[in-house]
Design an enzyme around this catalytic site. Structure first.
Site, short mmCIF file in Angstrom:
data_model
loop_
_atom_site.label_atom_id
_atom_site.label_comp_id
_atom_site.label_asym_id
_atom_site.label_seq_id
_atom_site.Cartn_x
_atom_site.Cartn_y
_atom_site.Cartn_z
N ARG A 118 0.82 -1.23 0.00
CA ARG A 118 0.00 0.00 0.00
C ARG A 118 0.85 1.27 0.00
NH1 ARG A 118 -3.20 -2.93 3.62
NH2 ARG A 118 -4.98 -3.82 2.57
N LYS A 140 2.12 11.68 -11.15
CA LYS A 140 1.39 10.75 -12.02
C LYS A 140 2.25 9.52 -12.23
CE LYS A 140 -1.63 13.43 -15.05
NZ LYS A 140 -1.85 13.78 -16.46
N GLU A 182 8.76 19.65 -24.49
CA GLU A 182 8.07 20.12 -23.27
C GLU A 182 8.61 21.49 -22.85
OE1 GLU A 182 5.47 18.42 -22.52
OE2 GLU A 182 6.03 16.68 -23.73
N LYS A 224 6.28 23.52 -13.98
CA LYS A 224 5.48 22.30 -13.74
C LYS A 224 5.05 22.24 -12.27
CE LYS A 224 4.18 17.82 -14.43
NZ LYS A 224 4.28 16.57 -15.14
N GLU A 234 -5.53 17.01 -11.60
CA GLU A 234 -5.98 17.37 -12.94
C GLU A 234 -7.48 17.61 -13.02
OE1 GLU A 234 -3.85 15.37 -16.00
OE2 GLU A 234 -5.13 16.18 -17.57
N ARG A 238 -4.20 21.96 -14.45
CA ARG A 238 -3.17 21.01 -14.84
C ARG A 238 -3.31 20.65 -16.33
NH1 ARG A 238 -0.50 16.31 -11.13
NH2 ARG A 238 0.87 15.45 -12.70
N ASN A 242 -1.29 20.22 -21.27
CA ASN A 242 -1.59 19.50 -22.53
C ASN A 242 -1.55 20.42 -23.74
OD1 ASN A 242 -2.02 17.00 -21.33
ND2 ASN A 242 -4.08 17.60 -20.72
N HIS A 245 -0.69 19.07 -27.03
CA HIS A 245 -0.66 17.61 -26.92
C HIS A 245 -1.86 16.92 -27.56
CE1 HIS A 245 2.73 18.39 -24.42
NE2 HIS A 245 2.86 17.13 -24.04
N HIS A 249 -1.15 13.89 -29.86
CA HIS A 249 -1.65 12.52 -29.65
C HIS A 249 -2.29 11.98 -30.92
CE1 HIS A 249 -1.88 13.42 -25.07
NE2 HIS A 249 -0.68 12.99 -25.43
N HIS A 262 7.49 11.21 -29.32
CA HIS A 262 6.47 12.04 -28.66
C HIS A 262 6.85 13.52 -28.76
CE1 HIS A 262 3.37 13.27 -25.90
NE2 HIS A 262 4.26 13.77 -25.06
N1 LIG Z 1 4.18 10.93 -15.25
C1 LIG Z 1 4.06 12.00 -16.02
O1 LIG Z 1 3.60 13.06 -15.60
C2 LIG Z 1 4.57 11.93 -17.43
C3 LIG Z 1 4.73 13.11 -18.17
C4 LIG Z 1 5.26 13.02 -19.45
C5 LIG Z 1 5.61 11.78 -19.97
N2 LIG Z 1 5.43 10.65 -19.23
C6 LIG Z 1 5.82 9.34 -19.75
O2 LIG Z 1 7.23 9.35 -19.92
C7 LIG Z 1 7.57 8.34 -20.87
C8 LIG Z 1 8.66 8.86 -21.76
O3 LIG Z 1 9.78 9.16 -20.96
P1 LIG Z 1 11.23 9.48 -21.59
O4 LIG Z 1 11.04 10.38 -22.73
O5 LIG Z 1 12.09 9.88 -20.45
O6 LIG Z 1 11.66 8.09 -22.23
P2 LIG Z 1 12.38 6.77 -21.66
O7 LIG Z 1 12.20 6.60 -20.22
O8 LIG Z 1 11.94 5.67 -22.57
O9 LIG Z 1 13.92 7.08 -21.95
C9 LIG Z 1 14.32 7.32 -23.27
C10 LIG Z 1 15.54 6.48 -23.66
O10 LIG Z 1 16.71 7.05 -23.09
C11 LIG Z 1 17.45 6.05 -22.38
N3 LIG Z 1 18.09 6.79 -21.30
C12 LIG Z 1 17.51 7.35 -20.22
N4 LIG Z 1 18.39 8.09 -19.54
C13 LIG Z 1 19.57 8.01 -20.19
C14 LIG Z 1 20.86 8.55 -19.98
N5 LIG Z 1 21.09 9.43 -19.00
N6 LIG Z 1 21.85 8.21 -20.83
C15 LIG Z 1 21.61 7.36 -21.88
N7 LIG Z 1 20.40 6.84 -22.14
C16 LIG Z 1 19.39 7.16 -21.31
C17 LIG Z 1 16.44 5.01 -22.00
O11 LIG Z 1 17.03 3.75 -21.84
C18 LIG Z 1 15.51 5.03 -23.21
O12 LIG Z 1 16.04 4.23 -24.24
C19 LIG Z 1 6.28 7.97 -21.59
O13 LIG Z 1 5.88 6.68 -21.20
C20 LIG Z 1 5.28 9.00 -21.10
O14 LIG Z 1 3.95 8.49 -21.04
C21 LIG Z 1 4.93 10.71 -17.96
#
Ligand SMILES: NC(=O)c1ccc[n+]([C@@H]2O[C@H](COP(=O)([O-])OP(=O)(O)OC[C@H]3O[C@@H](n4cnc5c(N)ncnc54)[C@H](O)[C@@H]3O)[C@@H](O)[C@H]2O)c1
Length: 362
Positions: A118, A140, A182, A224, A234, A238, A242, A245, A249, A262
């Site tokens: 939990r 999130k 972003e 943020k 949200e 919040r 978007n 976005h 999407h 993305h």
């Molecule tokens: N929770 C939220 O509020 C929120 C907001 C925006 C996006 N997201 C989510 O985030 C995800 C995308 O995240 P992302 O863009 O960070 O992608 P990711 O986590 O897939 O990382 C991108 C790539 O970079 C590599 N990597 C990461 N750090 C590295 C480093 N320092 N050196 C070398 N390689 C590295 C990873 O292995 C991966 O191949 C999506 O699933 C999206 O839905 C969540």
């Protein structure tokens, strides 16, 4: 003096967001006989030895779980493997779960932290630009379902977000562009100066101009934090996050999530959303963003014949509460608003404009 920002949620929980060139010391973690590290496989490849030595110096037993890189890890399968690993290794309710990686690892590990016993205390160590400026902040967490992205999850706030900027040294170029989408969004909805600072990063996407990079990460994180602190779950502003976005999407869905990253889709979406805002009477223009097309190097012209399909995909965005298309526009620079539109012709024109203007293949 640490660069310390603080998130204060509506539920009065507070946690620091720290941007540094090092890893957090033991003073940031509660005393515990174990630490559960959930780390992206690529990050482990580059920094695994350094990080495990760092955490071992705390004197706790280290439980180490590597997440295969890529969006497909935000799955029920990976979620269940983390839970198995944690429970078989007898974590307790006070065992910190440290998520080290980009948004994929952060969302997945965050959701595991929210549900194991939990709730384990969660520590985010974001390693991508996107995770530092966006996904690690705001609580999130979640995974994908076969029927759609991020459909299973929870709001679960971390105890700490610690961004070690040094780790961006190994970030692939395409991932910089993702995070920069972003940053450009924050430039539109909250601080226009970010657009100029962003251009310097695009010109040298490495740790060259460290002071500028730090400023951009800090200011983006601050924006943020400001928004999520005022609307944790949200229900209102919040949604401003978007901006661009809803267009993005639709582009991602239409092109099967493979043709554009993305961040690239967000860039096109920002241009479309700015053009739309101008058409609705706002004193803004997409021009300040068009200059970034030379960095994104996108091939988009062929999508112009599919704007009707793109708009119909906007209609199925899960954030629409009615049959109208709900999206964010600007009433002025740095002033976002939520609108509901029925004029699909105008949305088609927004796509048409953006797809033509950002087309700039190498
Ligand atoms: N929770 C939220 O509020 C929120 C907001 C925006 C996006 N997201 C989510 O985030 C995800 C995308 O995240 P992302 O863009 O960070 O992608 P990711 O986590 O897939 O990382 C991108 C790539 O970079 C590599 N990597 C990461 N750090 C590295 C480093 N320092 N050196 C070398 N390689 C590295 C990873 O292995 C991966 O191949 C999506 O699933 C999206 O839905 C969540």
């Amino acid at each position: 003096m640490k660069n310390r920002l603080e998130v204060k949620t509506e539920s009065e929980q507070t946690y620091p967001v720290i941007i540094e060139d090092t890893w957090p010391g033991s003073e940031y973690f509660p005393e515990s006989d174990k630490l559960l590290i959930v780390i992206d496989q690529n990050v482990a490849r580059h920094y695994g030895d350094e990080l495990s030595a760092h955490f071992e110096s705390f004197g706790s037993e280290i439980l180490w779980y590597e997440v295969p890189f890529g969006e497909s890890s935000k799955s029920i399968d990976q979620y269940s493997r983390i839970i198995d690993y944690a429970l078989k290794n007898r974590v307790r309710r006070n065992t910190p779960l440290v998520a080290v990686g980009g948004g994929v690892t952060g969302d997945l590990a965050g959701f595991a932290a929210a549900s194991i016993l939990r709730g384990l205390p969660l520590y985010h160590l974001p390693t991508t630009l996107l995770a530092m400026v966006d996904s690690s902040i705001g609580g999130k967490t979640g995974i994908n379902h076969t029927t759609g992205k991020n459909l299973i999850g929870a709001f679960y706030q971390p105890e700490l977000v610690w961004a070690n900027m040094q780790i961006l040294e190994t970030l692939p170029h395409s991932e910089w562009n993702c995070g920069m989408g972003e940053v450009l969004k924050y430039g539109c909805i909250s601080n226009h100066d970010l657009l100029d600072s962003a251009e310097k990063i695009f010109d040298s996407p490495d740790l060259g101009d460290r002071a500028n990079l730090k400023r951009v990460i800090e200011e983006s994180a601050r924006i943020k934090i400001d928004i999520v602190s005022r609307d944790e779950k949200e229900s209102g502003i919040r949604a401003y996050l978007n901006f661009g976005h809803t267009f993005a999407h639709a582009i991602e869905a239409f092109t099967g999530y493979t043709r554009y990253s993305h961040g690239e889709a967000v860039f096109v979406g920002l241009v479309a959303a700015l053009w739309l805002s101008e058409q609705k009477g706002a004193p803004v223009s997409a021009e300040p963003l068009i200059r970034f097309a030379r960095y994104y190097k996108l091939n988009t012209l062929d999508l112009c014949s599919s704007v009707k399909e793109l708009v119909s995909l906007m209609g199925s965005d899960k954030k629409n509460l009615t049959s109208k298309i709900r999206l964010v526009t600007l009433s002025d620079w740095q002033n976002a608003q939520i609108v509901e539109l029925e004029d699909t012709g105008l949305l088609e024109s927004a796509f048409q404009y953006a797809l033509e203007r950002v087309h700039n293949p190498a």
